[in-house]
Write an enzyme that holds these catalytic residues in place. Structure first.
Site, PDB file in Angstrom:
ATOM      1  N   ARG A  15      41.367 -24.084   3.803  1.00 37.94           N
ATOM      2  CA  ARG A  15      42.154 -22.865   4.014  1.00 37.94           C
ATOM      3  C   ARG A  15      41.254 -21.759   4.553  1.00 37.94           C
ATOM      4  O   ARG A  15      41.303 -21.437   5.732  1.00 37.94           O
ATOM      5  CB  ARG A  15      42.836 -22.469   2.692  1.00 37.94           C
ATOM      6  CG  ARG A  15      43.957 -21.475   2.858  1.00 37.94           C
ATOM      7  CD  ARG A  15      43.476 -20.055   2.968  1.00 37.94           C
ATOM      8  NE  ARG A  15      42.743 -19.611   1.799  1.00 37.94           N
ATOM      9  CZ  ARG A  15      42.009 -18.504   1.782  1.00 37.94           C
ATOM     10  NH1 ARG A  15      41.912 -17.744   2.843  1.00 37.94           N
ATOM     11  NH2 ARG A  15      41.346 -18.161   0.682  1.00 37.94           N
ATOM     12  N   ASP A  16      40.394 -21.219   3.727  1.00 34.26           N
ATOM     13  CA  ASP A  16      39.505 -20.138   4.170  1.00 34.26           C
ATOM     14  C   ASP A  16      38.643 -20.632   5.327  1.00 34.26           C
ATOM     15  O   ASP A  16      38.435 -19.924   6.322  1.00 34.26           O
ATOM     16  CB  ASP A  16      38.619 -19.711   2.989  1.00 34.26           C
ATOM     17  CG  ASP A  16      38.206 -18.252   3.051  1.00 34.26           C
ATOM     18  OD1 ASP A  16      37.974 -17.757   4.162  1.00 34.26           O
ATOM     19  OD2 ASP A  16      38.087 -17.616   1.999  1.00 34.26           O
ATOM     20  N   HIS A 212      35.674 -15.614  -6.084  1.00 30.46           N
ATOM     21  CA  HIS A 212      35.697 -16.103  -4.699  1.00 30.46           C
ATOM     22  C   HIS A 212      34.649 -15.286  -3.932  1.00 30.46           C
ATOM     23  O   HIS A 212      34.860 -14.115  -3.661  1.00 30.46           O
ATOM     24  CB  HIS A 212      37.107 -15.869  -4.161  1.00 30.46           C
ATOM     25  CG  HIS A 212      37.324 -16.237  -2.732  1.00 30.46           C
ATOM     26  ND1 HIS A 212      38.061 -17.334  -2.343  1.00 30.46           N
ATOM     27  CD2 HIS A 212      36.933 -15.644  -1.574  1.00 30.46           C
ATOM     28  CE1 HIS A 212      38.121 -17.395  -1.027  1.00 30.46           C
ATOM     29  NE2 HIS A 212      37.448 -16.381  -0.528  1.00 30.46           N
ATOM     30  N   HIS A 214      31.865 -14.750  -0.720  1.00 26.88           N
ATOM     31  CA  HIS A 214      31.383 -15.090   0.623  1.00 26.88           C
ATOM     32  C   HIS A 214      29.881 -14.812   0.661  1.00 26.88           C
ATOM     33  O   HIS A 214      29.395 -13.910  -0.018  1.00 26.88           O
ATOM     34  CB  HIS A 214      32.122 -14.267   1.684  1.00 26.88           C
ATOM     35  CG  HIS A 214      33.487 -14.821   1.961  1.00 26.88           C
ATOM     36  ND1 HIS A 214      33.787 -15.547   3.098  1.00 26.88           N
ATOM     37  CD2 HIS A 214      34.621 -14.815   1.224  1.00 26.88           C
ATOM     38  CE1 HIS A 214      35.049 -15.932   3.051  1.00 26.88           C
ATOM     39  NE2 HIS A 214      35.588 -15.498   1.918  1.00 26.88           N
ATOM     40  N   CYS A 245      37.462 -14.110   6.741  1.00 25.32           N
ATOM     41  CA  CYS A 245      38.765 -13.520   6.996  1.00 25.32           C
ATOM     42  C   CYS A 245      38.858 -13.072   8.444  1.00 25.32           C
ATOM     43  O   CYS A 245      38.036 -12.270   8.902  1.00 25.32           O
ATOM     44  CB  CYS A 245      38.984 -12.329   6.066  1.00 25.32           C
ATOM     45  SG  CYS A 245      40.523 -11.477   6.445  1.00 25.32           S
ATOM     46  N   ASN A 254      32.368 -18.760   3.216  1.00 22.67           N
ATOM     47  CA  ASN A 254      32.344 -18.788   1.753  1.00 22.67           C
ATOM     48  C   ASN A 254      31.001 -19.327   1.287  1.00 22.67           C
ATOM     49  O   ASN A 254      30.260 -19.939   2.059  1.00 22.67           O
ATOM     50  CB  ASN A 254      33.411 -19.761   1.237  1.00 22.67           C
ATOM     51  CG  ASN A 254      34.796 -19.293   1.544  1.00 22.67           C
ATOM     52  OD1 ASN A 254      35.304 -19.494   2.626  1.00 22.67           O
ATOM     53  ND2 ASN A 254      35.416 -18.642   0.577  1.00 22.67           N
TER      54      ASN A 254
HETATM   55  N1  COA Z   1      55.430 -17.933   7.146  1.00 26.97           N
HETATM   56  C1  COA Z   1      56.154 -18.128   8.259  1.00 26.97           C
HETATM   57  N2  COA Z   1      56.837 -17.149   8.900  1.00 26.97           N
HETATM   58  C2  COA Z   1      56.762 -15.924   8.359  1.00 26.97           C
HETATM   59  C3  COA Z   1      56.011 -15.648   7.204  1.00 26.97           C
HETATM   60  C4  COA Z   1      55.321 -16.712   6.583  1.00 26.97           C
HETATM   61  N3  COA Z   1      54.572 -16.524   5.497  1.00 26.97           N
HETATM   62  N4  COA Z   1      56.114 -14.347   6.931  1.00 26.97           N
HETATM   63  C5  COA Z   1      56.916 -13.789   7.866  1.00 26.97           C
HETATM   64  N5  COA Z   1      57.284 -14.757   8.734  1.00 26.97           N
HETATM   65  C6  COA Z   1      58.135 -14.576   9.921  1.00 26.97           C
HETATM   66  C7  COA Z   1      59.412 -13.826   9.597  1.00 26.97           C
HETATM   67  O1  COA Z   1      60.420 -14.709   9.199  1.00 26.97           O
HETATM   68  C8  COA Z   1      59.689 -13.157  10.911  1.00 26.97           C
HETATM   69  O2  COA Z   1      60.230 -14.124  11.796  1.00 26.97           O
HETATM   70  P1  COA Z   1      61.278 -13.710  12.943  1.00 26.97           P
HETATM   71  O3  COA Z   1      60.526 -12.804  13.852  1.00 26.97           O
HETATM   72  O4  COA Z   1      61.621 -15.022  13.544  1.00 26.97           O
HETATM   73  O5  COA Z   1      62.382 -13.035  12.194  1.00 26.97           O
HETATM   74  C9  COA Z   1      58.309 -12.793  11.436  1.00 26.97           C
HETATM   75  O6  COA Z   1      57.406 -13.742  10.825  1.00 26.97           O
HETATM   76  C10 COA Z   1      57.867 -11.388  11.099  1.00 26.97           C
HETATM   77  O7  COA Z   1      58.070 -11.154   9.713  1.00 26.97           O
HETATM   78  P2  COA Z   1      57.459  -9.910   8.928  1.00 26.97           P
HETATM   79  O8  COA Z   1      57.856  -9.985   7.510  1.00 26.97           O
HETATM   80  O9  COA Z   1      57.787  -8.658   9.697  1.00 26.97           O
HETATM   81  O10 COA Z   1      55.910 -10.204   8.971  1.00 26.97           O
HETATM   82  P3  COA Z   1      54.773  -9.370   9.684  1.00 26.97           P
HETATM   83  O11 COA Z   1      54.850  -9.559  11.144  1.00 26.97           O
HETATM   84  O12 COA Z   1      54.750  -7.992   9.108  1.00 26.97           O
HETATM   85  O13 COA Z   1      53.462 -10.165   9.162  1.00 26.97           O
HETATM   86  C11 COA Z   1      52.358 -11.448   7.485  1.00 26.97           C
HETATM   87  C12 COA Z   1      53.144 -10.186   7.809  1.00 26.97           C
HETATM   88  C13 COA Z   1      51.953 -11.348   6.024  1.00 26.97           C
HETATM   89  C14 COA Z   1      53.225 -12.654   7.689  1.00 26.97           C
HETATM   90  C15 COA Z   1      51.136 -11.547   8.416  1.00 26.97           C
HETATM   91  O14 COA Z   1      50.496 -10.316   8.508  1.00 26.97           O
HETATM   92  C16 COA Z   1      50.175 -12.623   7.960  1.00 26.97           C
HETATM   93  O15 COA Z   1      50.436 -13.791   8.091  1.00 26.97           O
HETATM   94  N6  COA Z   1      49.007 -12.266   7.418  1.00 26.97           N
HETATM   95  C17 COA Z   1      48.095 -13.208   6.829  1.00 26.97           C
HETATM   96  C18 COA Z   1      46.802 -13.184   7.535  1.00 26.97           C
HETATM   97  C19 COA Z   1      45.851 -14.174   6.946  1.00 26.97           C
HETATM   98  O16 COA Z   1      46.058 -15.359   6.988  1.00 26.97           O
HETATM   99  N7  COA Z   1      44.739 -13.657   6.407  1.00 26.97           N
HETATM  100  C20 COA Z   1      43.691 -14.458   5.872  1.00 26.97           C
HETATM  101  C21 COA Z   1      43.949 -14.931   4.490  1.00 26.97           C
HETATM  102  S1  COA Z   1      43.856 -13.695   3.255  1.00 26.97           S
HETATM  103 ZN    ZN Z   2      37.678 -15.771   1.481  1.00 27.39          ZN
END
Ligand code: COA
Ligand code: ZN
Length: 315
Positions: A15-16, A212, A214, A245, A254
């Site tokens: 994952r990470d 956790h 890094h 990240c 990590n």
């Molecule tokens: N899995 C799949 N699709 C998702 C989702 C998820 N977890 N969360 C939201 N979506 C989809 C929504 O259904 C929506 O789809 P649509 O456009 O077809 O309606 C679209 O994505 C936007 O949704 P929204 O709630 O507005 O999300 P956002 O654009 O504000 O993004 C996150 C928020 C949390 C999903 C995004 O910022 C993210 O994935 N961040 C994680 C980053 C990461 O992996 N960091 C490292 C680990 S800590």
């Molecule tokens: Zn991490």
């Protein structure tokens, strides 16, 4: 025969680690990685992340990986989720372990998940409701909650202990079954870890706590020792030290699983993990991920002749 105290090493390389690499592994390769980790003695693996594929294409196969992982005997498969939608996807697949994360730094939280830390805390409450409404008895799915950037943030700098402790309290109140304290950007030092983790453990009481770390600035394993001093007995690490990240500037990997297991075993603790088996898996994965920065002192120098393998509890 004396029984050694157990310590948990949770693998987060899938994952990470994979969220930062260029090459997209196949679902089959990811599951082979999981299977071989379990054969090496690893019990808990964060197998994927339920984020939108357009944000991290590596995890477009999250559901397939989770389903495949659930079929691997003796594996406690977990997945990271950044929001309610991610948690719904993870629960739907049938995962029994879900790790949610929010950041102590509001700036990092905004960059990472596009909402404030307070909004993410609210989201966690909704996830608990969703889990409890899902036809499963409460707590048949373990909901872990992590506090990222708990020791400082590349975007906003200092993070106050009181902020982290307040978030831990909020997450516990909301129903977290486990707490993870994360040094997402490698800012922590041993003194800071000892001080914060003592206070965290005083609040969490019987709720399990993991760290956790890094190794961005070379203090990763020193921080493990400090957390051990404070009473922590569960650590995330990544095979070959992959990871970081994508939403934190200059992030690196990590703490390395091979080196972490070596440290913990050298301290007389029982990880149940076979280091030589880890080194063999690492070679395979490195072959799959050309050009990626693999770290690790044991991979470079080998185990010392004086290291007693103790026939770790590997079947
Ligand atoms: N899995 C799949 N699709 C998702 C989702 C998820 N977890 N969360 C939201 N979506 C989809 C929504 O259904 C929506 O789809 P649509 O456009 O077809 O309606 C679209 O994505 C936007 O949704 P929204 O709630 O507005 O999300 P956002 O654009 O504000 O993004 C996150 C928020 C949390 C999903 C995004 O910022 C993210 O994935 N961040 C994680 C980053 C990461 O992996 N960091 C490292 C680990 S800590
Ligand atoms: Zn991490």
């Amino acid at each position: 025969m004396t029984t050694r105290e157990k310590v948990q090493v949770r693998e987060v390389g899938l994952r990470d680690g994979l969220q930062m690499v260029q090459t997209i592994l196949s679902t089959g390769q990811k599951l082979e990685w999981c299977r071989r980790m379990v054969d090496a003695g690893s019990v808990e693996i964060e197998v994927t992340s339920f984020v939108p594929p357009k944000i991290v294409p590596q995890f477009a196969d999250a559901a397939e990986v989770a389903r495949g992982a659930l079929e691997i005997p003796n594996l406690h498969a977990a997945a990271l989720v950044p929001n309610l939608k991610g948690a719904q996807r993870a629960l739907e697949v049938g995962l029994r372990k879900v790790h949610y994360v929010l950041s102590a730094s509001n700036e990092h939280n905004l960059k990472n998940v596009r909402r404030t830390t307070a909004e993410s805390a609210e989201d966690f409450r909704r996830i608990v409701v969703e889990r409890d409404a899902g036809g499963t008895t409460p707590h048949s799915v373990t909901l872990g909650a992590g506090v990222a950037t708990a020791f400082g943030c590349t975007l906003s700098g200092r993070v106050e202990e009181s902020t982290v402790l307040g978030l831990v309290e909020t997450l516990l109140e909301a129903g977290a079954d486990e707490i993870t304290i994360a040094d997402t950007v490698g800012y922590a030092n041993p003194g800071q870890v000892r001080a914060l983790m003592r206070q965290v453990l005083a609040i969490t009481k019987d709720v399990p706590v993991a760290c956790h770390f890094h190794d961005t600035r070379g203090l990763g394993l020193a921080n493990v020792v400090a957390a051990l001093d404070a009473g922590v007995r569960s650590f995330d690490s990544s095979l070959g030290g992959l990871g970081g990240c994508p939403f934190a500037p200059n992030a690196t990997g990590n703490i390395n699983t091979e080196d972490t297991v070596f440290l913990l075993e050298s301290e007389g603790l029982d990880t149940g993990i076979d280091i030589n088996a880890l080194l063999a898996i690492r070679e395979t994965i490195a072959g799959w991920l050309p050009g990626e920065p693999f770290t690790g002192a044991i991979a470079r120098a080998g185990l010392p002749k004086t290291f007693d393998l103790r026939e770790a509890a590997v079947a």
